[in-house]
Design a protein around this motif. Structure first.
Motif, mmCIF file in Angstrom:
data_model
loop_
_atom_site.group_PDB
_atom_site.id
_atom_site.type_symbol
_atom_site.label_atom_id
_atom_site.label_comp_id
_atom_site.label_asym_id
_atom_site.label_seq_id
_atom_site.Cartn_x
_atom_site.Cartn_y
_atom_site.Cartn_z
ATOM 1 N N SER A 1 1.049 -1.198 -0.383
ATOM 2 C CA SER A 1 0.322 0.035 -0.182
ATOM 3 C C SER A 1 0.768 0.883 -0.307
ATOM 4 O O SER A 1 2.323 0.895 0.407
ATOM 5 C CB SER A 1 -0.662 0.012 1.047
ATOM 6 O OG SER A 1 0.191 -0.292 2.350
ATOM 7 N N TRP A 2 0.672 2.461 -0.417
ATOM 8 C CA TRP A 2 0.937 3.503 -0.165
ATOM 9 C C TRP A 2 1.167 4.055 1.054
ATOM 10 O O TRP A 2 0.462 4.381 1.827
ATOM 11 C CB TRP A 2 0.503 4.619 -1.015
ATOM 12 C CG TRP A 2 0.194 4.136 -2.489
ATOM 13 C CD1 TRP A 2 0.254 3.258 -3.517
ATOM 14 C CD2 TRP A 2 -0.238 5.490 -3.822
ATOM 15 N NE1 TRP A 2 0.452 3.769 -4.825
ATOM 16 C CE2 TRP A 2 -0.036 4.509 -4.707
ATOM 17 C CE3 TRP A 2 -0.377 6.493 -3.341
ATOM 18 C CZ2 TRP A 2 -0.820 5.540 -6.194
ATOM 19 C CZ3 TRP A 2 -0.732 7.310 -3.887
ATOM 20 C CH2 TRP A 2 -0.845 6.811 -5.834
ATOM 21 N N SER A 3 2.817 4.610 0.797
ATOM 22 C CA SER A 3 2.818 4.969 2.356
ATOM 23 C C SER A 3 1.852 6.799 2.428
ATOM 24 O O SER A 3 1.728 7.145 1.455
ATOM 25 C CB SER A 3 4.514 5.290 2.566
ATOM 26 O OG SER A 3 5.061 6.446 1.438
ATOM 27 N N ARG A 4 2.080 7.467 3.444
ATOM 28 C CA ARG A 4 1.422 8.607 3.734
ATOM 29 C C ARG A 4 2.307 9.454 2.775
ATOM 30 O O ARG A 4 1.394 10.915 2.042
ATOM 31 C CB ARG A 4 1.354 9.013 5.338
ATOM 32 C CG ARG A 4 1.286 10.317 5.077
ATOM 33 C CD ARG A 4 -0.449 10.095 5.846
ATOM 34 N NE ARG A 4 -1.940 11.034 5.237
ATOM 35 C CZ ARG A 4 -2.868 10.878 5.392
ATOM 36 N NH1 ARG A 4 -3.161 10.379 4.229
ATOM 37 N NH2 ARG A 4 -3.300 12.402 5.243
ATOM 38 N N GLU A 5 3.247 9.651 2.606
ATOM 39 C CA GLU A 5 4.284 10.944 1.540
ATOM 40 C C GLU A 5 3.982 10.028 -0.054
ATOM 41 O O GLU A 5 3.959 11.514 -0.025
ATOM 42 C CB GLU A 5 5.623 10.496 1.797
ATOM 43 C CG GLU A 5 6.637 10.484 3.962
ATOM 44 C CD GLU A 5 5.939 9.644 4.591
ATOM 45 O OE1 GLU A 5 6.103 8.249 4.113
ATOM 46 O OE2 GLU A 5 6.109 9.768 5.602
ATOM 47 N N THR B 1 1.439 8.668 -0.890
ATOM 48 C CA THR B 1 -0.166 9.507 -1.014
ATOM 49 C C THR B 1 0.009 11.017 -1.380
ATOM 50 O O THR B 1 -0.911 11.509 -1.573
ATOM 51 C CB THR B 1 -1.047 8.713 0.010
ATOM 52 O OG1 THR B 1 -0.940 7.794 0.483
ATOM 53 C CG2 THR B 1 -1.820 9.949 0.059
ATOM 54 N N ASP B 2 0.627 11.877 -0.435
ATOM 55 C CA ASP B 2 0.735 12.867 -0.238
ATOM 56 C C ASP B 2 1.183 13.643 -1.483
ATOM 57 O O ASP B 2 1.038 15.156 -2.708
ATOM 58 C CB ASP B 2 1.187 13.611 0.634
ATOM 59 C CG ASP B 2 0.251 13.789 2.332
ATOM 60 O OD1 ASP B 2 -0.870 13.181 2.190
ATOM 61 O OD2 ASP B 2 1.576 13.501 3.592
ATOM 62 N N GLU B 3 2.461 12.797 -2.113
ATOM 63 C CA GLU B 3 2.868 13.423 -3.366
ATOM 64 C C GLU B 3 2.766 13.081 -4.163
ATOM 65 O O GLU B 3 2.288 14.338 -5.219
ATOM 66 C CB GLU B 3 4.473 12.864 -3.355
ATOM 67 C CG GLU B 3 5.568 13.677 -4.396
ATOM 68 C CD GLU B 3 6.714 12.746 -4.421
ATOM 69 O OE1 GLU B 3 7.697 12.753 -5.620
ATOM 70 O OE2 GLU B 3 7.127 11.676 -3.398
ATOM 71 N N LYS C 1 -7.185 14.473 -4.567
ATOM 72 C CA LYS C 1 -9.346 14.941 -4.402
ATOM 73 C C LYS C 1 -9.665 15.264 -5.510
ATOM 74 O O LYS C 1 -9.371 15.831 -5.664
ATOM 75 C CB LYS C 1 -8.372 14.934 -3.283
ATOM 76 C CG LYS C 1 -9.864 14.224 -2.785
ATOM 77 C CD LYS C 1 -10.295 14.255 -0.968
ATOM 78 C CE LYS C 1 -11.840 13.043 -0.988
ATOM 79 N NZ LYS C 1 -12.067 13.072 0.183
#
Length: 124
Positions: free
Chosen positions: A87-91, A93-95, A99
Motif C-alpha cells: 500500500s502507499w505510504s503517507r508521504e 499519498t501526499d506527493e 483528490k
C-alpha cells in the motif's frame, strides 16, 4: 551507295560536328560494351548459397523464471529495479495522489453512465 559515299558522309559529319561528338560516341560505345560484359559476367556467375541462421527453439513453461532478452545496451538491473509496496505510504499519498473535486466526479459519473448505456443499449 558505295564505300566512298559512306567515307565522304563520315568526313562531312566530322567536319560539321567536330571532334566532341566523336568523343561522346566513343564514350557511349565504351559504356555499352562495359554493360554487356557485366551482364554476361552476371549471367554465367555461379549462384552462392545463402547461409541459413537457425535459432534455437526454447520450450517455455509459465512456471519458469523470466528470461531476459540478450541486449547489451540494457543494464542487468533494468527489469527488476522497482519494488512495489503493498500500500502507499503517507508521504507517497501526499506527493502523488490528488483528490478529485466535485465537478470532476460528476463528469466521471456522466461518462460512466454513457458508457453503460452504450454497452447495454436497448437490451431488455
Amino acid at each position: 551507295m558505295d564505300v566512298n559515299d559512306i567515307k565522304d558522309s563520315f568526313n562531312d559529319f566530322i567536319d560539321e560536328h567536330g571532334k566532341g561528338m566523336i568523343a561522346v560516341l566513343c564514350i557511349l560505345i565504351f559504356l555499352i560494351i562495359s554493360a554487356l560484359i557485366l551482364l554476361l559476367a552476371q549471367a554465367f556467375k555461379k549462384p552462392t548459397k545463402a547461409k541459413k541462421v537457425v535459432s534455437e527453439a526454447i520450450e517455455l513453461n509459465i512456471e519458469d523464471e523470466f528470461i531476459q532478452p540478450q541486449n547489451l545496451s540494457l543494464t542487468e538491473d533494468y527489469y527488476f529495479s522497482r519494488v512495489t509496496e503493498e500500500s502507499w505510504s503517507r508521504e507517497a499519498t501526499d506527493e502523488w495522489f490528488s483528490k478529485p473535486d466535485e465537478i470532476t466526479i460528476k463528469e466521471l459519473g456522466k461518462a460512466n453512465d454513457a458508457l453503460i448505456e452504450e454497452i447495454v443499449g436497448v437490451a431488455p
